[in-house]
Design a protein around this motif. Sequence first.
Motif, mmCIF file in Angstrom:
data_model
loop_
_atom_site.group_PDB
_atom_site.id
_atom_site.type_symbol
_atom_site.label_atom_id
_atom_site.label_comp_id
_atom_site.label_asym_id
_atom_site.label_seq_id
_atom_site.Cartn_x
_atom_site.Cartn_y
_atom_site.Cartn_z
ATOM 1 N N GLN A 87 -87.655 24.927 -86.680
ATOM 2 C CA GLN A 87 -86.237 24.865 -86.319
ATOM 3 C C GLN A 87 -85.838 26.009 -85.391
ATOM 4 O OE1 GLN A 87 -84.158 24.911 -90.052
ATOM 5 N NE2 GLN A 87 -84.844 22.862 -90.625
ATOM 6 N N HIS A 88 -86.466 27.181 -85.566
ATOM 7 C CA HIS A 88 -86.120 28.356 -84.768
ATOM 8 C C HIS A 88 -87.054 28.561 -83.577
ATOM 9 C CE1 HIS A 88 -82.944 29.898 -87.340
ATOM 10 N NE2 HIS A 88 -83.720 29.738 -88.392
ATOM 11 N N GLY A 89 -88.043 27.682 -83.405
ATOM 12 C CA GLY A 89 -88.994 27.833 -82.307
ATOM 13 C C GLY A 89 -89.887 29.055 -82.470
ATOM 14 N N ILE A 90 -90.195 29.393 -83.716
ATOM 15 C CA ILE A 90 -91.025 30.552 -84.027
ATOM 16 C C ILE A 90 -92.413 30.058 -84.432
ATOM 17 C CG2 ILE A 90 -91.323 32.471 -85.659
ATOM 18 C CD1 ILE A 90 -88.212 32.548 -85.850
ATOM 19 N N ASP A 91 -93.454 30.697 -83.880
ATOM 20 C CA ASP A 91 -94.822 30.364 -84.281
ATOM 21 C C ASP A 91 -95.070 30.917 -85.680
ATOM 22 O OD1 ASP A 91 -95.556 29.029 -81.941
ATOM 23 O OD2 ASP A 91 -96.130 30.902 -80.954
ATOM 24 N N LEU A 92 -95.801 30.153 -86.479
ATOM 25 C CA LEU A 92 -96.104 30.542 -87.852
ATOM 26 C C LEU A 92 -97.575 30.298 -88.114
ATOM 27 C CD1 LEU A 92 -94.810 31.204 -90.772
ATOM 28 C CD2 LEU A 92 -95.110 28.764 -91.148
ATOM 29 N N ALA A 93 -98.199 31.225 -88.824
ATOM 30 C CA ALA A 93 -99.596 31.039 -89.222
ATOM 31 C C ALA A 93 -99.815 31.706 -90.577
ATOM 32 C CB ALA A 93 -100.540 31.638 -88.186
ATOM 33 N N LEU A 94 -100.812 31.208 -91.288
ATOM 34 C CA LEU A 94 -101.237 31.809 -92.544
ATOM 35 C C LEU A 94 -102.467 32.647 -92.268
ATOM 36 C CD1 LEU A 94 -101.047 28.704 -94.935
ATOM 37 C CD2 LEU A 94 -99.262 30.390 -94.436
ATOM 38 N N VAL A 95 -102.567 33.787 -92.945
ATOM 39 C CA VAL A 95 -103.756 34.623 -92.798
ATOM 40 C C VAL A 95 -104.293 34.989 -94.181
ATOM 41 C CG1 VAL A 95 -103.085 35.548 -90.551
ATOM 42 C CG2 VAL A 95 -102.441 36.779 -92.604
ATOM 43 N N GLY A 96 -105.607 35.196 -94.229
ATOM 44 C CA GLY A 96 -106.252 35.620 -95.465
ATOM 45 C C GLY A 96 -106.223 34.581 -96.566
ATOM 46 N N VAL A 97 -106.355 33.318 -96.208
ATOM 47 C CA VAL A 97 -106.282 32.245 -97.206
ATOM 48 C C VAL A 97 -107.565 32.225 -98.032
ATOM 49 C CG1 VAL A 97 -106.079 29.755 -97.562
ATOM 50 C CG2 VAL A 97 -104.722 30.873 -95.779
ATOM 51 N N GLY A 98 -107.435 32.637 -99.281
ATOM 52 C CA GLY A 98 -108.554 32.602 -100.213
ATOM 53 C C GLY A 98 -108.423 31.408 -101.141
ATOM 54 N N ARG A 99 -109.317 31.310 -102.097
ATOM 55 C CA ARG A 99 -109.375 30.164 -103.005
ATOM 56 C C ARG A 99 -108.044 29.839 -103.699
ATOM 57 N NH1 ARG A 99 -112.737 26.682 -105.610
ATOM 58 N NH2 ARG A 99 -112.358 26.306 -107.823
ATOM 59 N N PRO A 100 -107.275 30.835 -104.185
ATOM 60 C CA PRO A 100 -106.033 30.494 -104.886
ATOM 61 C C PRO A 100 -105.021 29.728 -104.024
ATOM 62 C CG PRO A 100 -106.635 32.763 -105.364
ATOM 63 C CD PRO A 100 -107.558 32.283 -104.266
ATOM 64 N N VAL A 101 -105.084 29.908 -102.720
ATOM 65 C CA VAL A 101 -104.172 29.190 -101.820
ATOM 66 C C VAL A 101 -104.891 28.037 -101.132
ATOM 67 C CG1 VAL A 101 -102.653 29.394 -99.800
ATOM 68 C CG2 VAL A 101 -102.747 31.253 -101.486
ATOM 69 N N GLU A 113 -101.763 21.228 -91.812
ATOM 70 C CA GLU A 113 -100.421 21.400 -91.238
ATOM 71 C C GLU A 113 -100.166 22.825 -90.752
ATOM 72 O OE1 GLU A 113 -98.204 18.841 -90.986
ATOM 73 O OE2 GLU A 113 -99.750 17.525 -91.825
ATOM 74 N N PHE A 114 -101.088 23.740 -91.037
ATOM 75 C CA PHE A 114 -100.899 25.146 -90.709
ATOM 76 C C PHE A 114 -102.012 25.665 -89.829
ATOM 77 C CE2 PHE A 114 -98.721 24.541 -94.727
ATOM 78 C CZ PHE A 114 -97.550 25.266 -94.567
ATOM 79 N N ARG A 115 -101.659 26.626 -88.971
ATOM 80 C CA ARG A 115 -102.692 27.410 -88.294
ATOM 81 C C ARG A 115 -103.115 28.470 -89.306
ATOM 82 N NH1 ARG A 115 -100.942 30.029 -83.192
ATOM 83 N NH2 ARG A 115 -99.047 30.348 -84.371
ATOM 84 N N ILE A 116 -104.414 28.608 -89.513
ATOM 85 C CA ILE A 116 -104.935 29.526 -90.521
ATOM 86 C C ILE A 116 -105.959 30.445 -89.858
ATOM 87 C CG2 ILE A 116 -106.243 29.713 -92.668
ATOM 88 C CD1 ILE A 116 -105.051 26.985 -93.485
#
Length: 127
Positions: A87-101, A113-116
């Motif tokens: 909605q805000h035109g902001i890039d979003l990414a997840l980092v450090g995705v381990g087993r719990p996530v 659905e996410f850049r990781i």
Amino acid sequence: MTIQPDQGDGEMIRTTFGAVTEGIQPGILVVRLSGEIDIATTDFAAEAIRAAIAPPARLVLIDVSAVTFCSSAGLGNLVEARQLAGQHGIDLALVGVGRPVDRPLTITGLGREFRIYASVDDALSHG
């Protein structure tokens, strides 16, 4: 940290959660989540994420490397973050995705659905 009554025996359940937002470059923020993201902490996670995903931010990285548990409520936080960033035109990414996530992201199919990225540095080098 949040504490809530256990419905079974009246004992208190202690849930550990933390959220720290750090500006690492102009327009680039890292939201570092830690501990358990569940029904008891989802409002705290949402508040931290919403505060970061707003102009003038151009890129928000959600660092989940210290998350030890992620329930469906936690996945809801990540989906809301993705929608708000769009909605805000902001890039979003997840980092450090381990087993719990990673496990709930994979099971639900939301991972695609996410850049990781493996780390903040990795995300910045690809950004």
